[in-house]
Design an enzyme around this catalytic site. Structure first.
Site, PDB file in Angstrom:
ATOM      1  N   TYR A   1       0.835  -1.201   0.000  1.00 35.30           N
ATOM      2  CA  TYR A   1       0.000   0.000   0.000  1.00 35.30           C
ATOM      3  C   TYR A   1       0.871   1.252   0.000  1.00 35.30           C
ATOM      4  O   TYR A   1       0.517   2.271  -0.600  1.00 35.30           O
ATOM      5  CB  TYR A   1      -0.923   0.001   1.221  1.00 35.30           C
TER       6      TYR A   1
ATOM      7  N   LYS B   1       9.321 -10.601  20.904  1.00 36.81           N
ATOM      8  CA  LYS B   1       9.623 -11.737  21.759  1.00 36.81           C
ATOM      9  C   LYS B   1      11.096 -12.136  21.693  1.00 36.81           C
ATOM     10  O   LYS B   1      11.718 -12.404  22.731  1.00 36.81           O
ATOM     11  CB  LYS B   1       8.749 -12.940  21.353  1.00 36.81           C
TER      12      LYS B   1
END
Length: 512
Positions: free
Chosen positions: A83, A368
């Site tokens: 986009y 993480k």
């Protein structure tokens, strides 16, 4: 306002956080802001480069996400992704139309310009990941094609005089084999960024930030024994010492032997842990609740209530610490942009109005794998850092339907067997996350000479880097067979075991 090397403008892609993740992995500090962030704020961050993310909208639609066109006049290198590429084409005089057919999945990128620095060390015809329904039909003046694919004649474009580049594909996802190199090339060779971002520096910054924020007050920290909360507690302990009040809540939704394991772990690290048994409180509130979103919200509410009750037993507590991560945020609420909601998370969304203390979330902007690196920097042992992720709502979201004590015991036994087998065969450390789900789908079976009508357990084992995308683990069949045999033989109430071979996307890692 803190300066940043690369600023990522979020147009709502679920992959936006991965752009920052890849750049940080290359040692380049990146932050994400909403696409509509003001030009003044962008200038104040003094970025060396700007990346326009992907997104679910169409640039030609009435409700398209629009940016300040003056961004293209700042003289800062710009990279558009999907986009973002269409935004560049649309704003600068090209055209974007609906594609003849949507393009999702793998494609081969053919490099047409080997001299452009963004393609340094890139292999011709390497795999990239497409995910788009629109396409650029004509290029703006000054742009040229630097890469194409079988279905995308404008897979990569550039205006090198203005240092504006764009890709139709997503270099940030692991499916784009050399995508991380492309992002690093943009940061290093186009934006002239240095690789100075690491968890050692992050730890020092956070410790100083926590000291300054907390002062001589106390912080209540909820811990679970998982990687995130253990790292938060250790980071806080480094910063404020005895002013940390770490609380472990047994919500009745934990795995087998979890309480003892957590207590022993914190004892070994000389952190005084307070254990609160609130299992009856949680299970009473969850009785009769089957909807997964309702489960999560109830669990979040009860956690807050329990912490508030504990806080009243200690003088001087002004803060509540949580192990919220980037992935929790992006999958729960649109904090930094219009990213679509996947699920709520009990760590995300702030505190209710009736609570008087402030929230501390030192891990909120890291991933993480960065948390694991941070834990090692703080001196936590590898076996703690290597623990698989465990969701805050616990086993409640691994039981399909009503949460009750009988089903919890069945699931705990099955899950313990599965994890024991995974460790015994050496596969635990080779995988990102492994768990068992109780489906509450019954089927006919034959055990001995008797007909059974019992439950189905599903084993879910995935591989991932950061949890944003994941693939099911290709566990050898004989190991899966051993898990299944033991679960059916040793757990009353289960007569069938299945293995989940879905990847993320389109599925999520957890079932609820």
């Amino acid at each position: 306002m803190k300066e940043v090397n690369i600023l990522v403008l979020d147009f709502g892609s679920q992959y936006t956080q991965l752009i920052a993740r890849r750049l940080r992995e290359a040692g380049v500090y990146a932050e994400i802001v909403p696409f509509h962030d003001s030009l003044e704020n962008i200038k104040a961050r003094n970025p060396k480069g700007i990346i326009l993310s992907g997104g679910p909208a169409s640039v030609y639609a009435d409700d398209a996400y629009k940016i300040d066109k003056e961004i293209f006049e700042l003289g800062i290198p710009i990279l558009g992704i999907c986009y973002g590429m269409q935004t560049i084409a649309h704003y600068l005089g090209g055209s974007v139309i609906p594609a003849d057919h949507h393009e999702y999945g793998k494609a081969k990128l053919h490099v047409l310009d080997n001299d452009t620095p963004i393609f340094k060390d890139i292999t011709d015809n390497e795999i990239v990941w497409m995910s788009h329904g629109d396409r650029v039909e004509s290029l703006p003046t000054g742009f040229k094609v630097i890469g194409d694919s079988e279905n995308s004649p404008y897979a990569a474009i550039a205006n090198e005089d203005k240092q504006i580049y764009a890709f139709q594909f997503h270099p940030e996802v692991v499916h784009s084999v050399e995508g991380a190199i492309l992002l690093k090339n943009f940061a290093k060779y186009i934006c002239k960024c240095e690789s100075t971002w690491n968890m050692g520096n992050f730890a020092k910054e956070q410790i100083e930030k926590i000291k300054k924020q907390v002062g001589d007050k106390k912080v209540l920290c909820g811990v679970s024994g998982g990687v995130d909360s253990s790292v938060v507690a250790t980071l806080l302990h480094e910063a404020i010492g005895e002013n940390l009040v770490p609380v472990f809540v047994n919500n009745g939704l934990l795995r087998g032997n979890e309480v003892e394991d957590v207590q022993n772990m914190f004892k070994q690290h000389h952190i005084d842990l307070i254990t609160v048994d609130a299992s009856e409180q949680f299970l009473t509130r969850l009785k009769g609740v089957s909807d997964p979103e309702t489960k999560r919200k109830i669990i979040g509410e009860v956690f807050i209530e329990v912490f508030d009750q504990e806080a009243k037993k200690h003088n001087g507590i002004a803060f509540l610490a949580q192990g919220t991560l980037y992935t929790d945020v992006i999958e729960s609420i649109s904090v930094n942009g219009p990213s679509k909601l996947i699920k709520s998370h009990h760590n995300v969304g702030g505190l209710p109005d009736w609570m008087t203390f402030e929230l501390i979330e030192p891990l909120r902007e890291i991933f993480k794998d960065e948390v694991r690196k941070l834990g090692l920097e703080l001196g936590l042992p590898a076996n703690m850092i290597g623990r698989h992720p465990f969701p805050g709502p616990g086993l409640a979201i691994r039981i399909m339907g009503d949460v009750n004590q009988d089903d919890l015991e069945i699931l705990r036994k099955a899950d313990t067997i599965m994890l024991d087998e995974l460790r015994a065969t050496g596969w635990y450390d080779k995988t990102w996350q492994a768990f068992t789900v109780l489906l509450n789908v019954k089927s006919v079976g034959v055990m001995g000479d008797n007909r059974t009508y019992d439950n189905t357990a599903c084993i879910r084992i995935v591989n991932a880097v950061d949890g944003m995308t994941a693939t099911f683990a290709h566990i050898p069949h004989d190991i899966l067979e051993g898990m299944s045999r033991r679960i059916i033989n040793e757990v009353d109430g289960i007569n069938r075991v299945v293995y989940d071979i879905s990847s993320k996307p389109p599925a999520t890692i957890e079932w609820e």
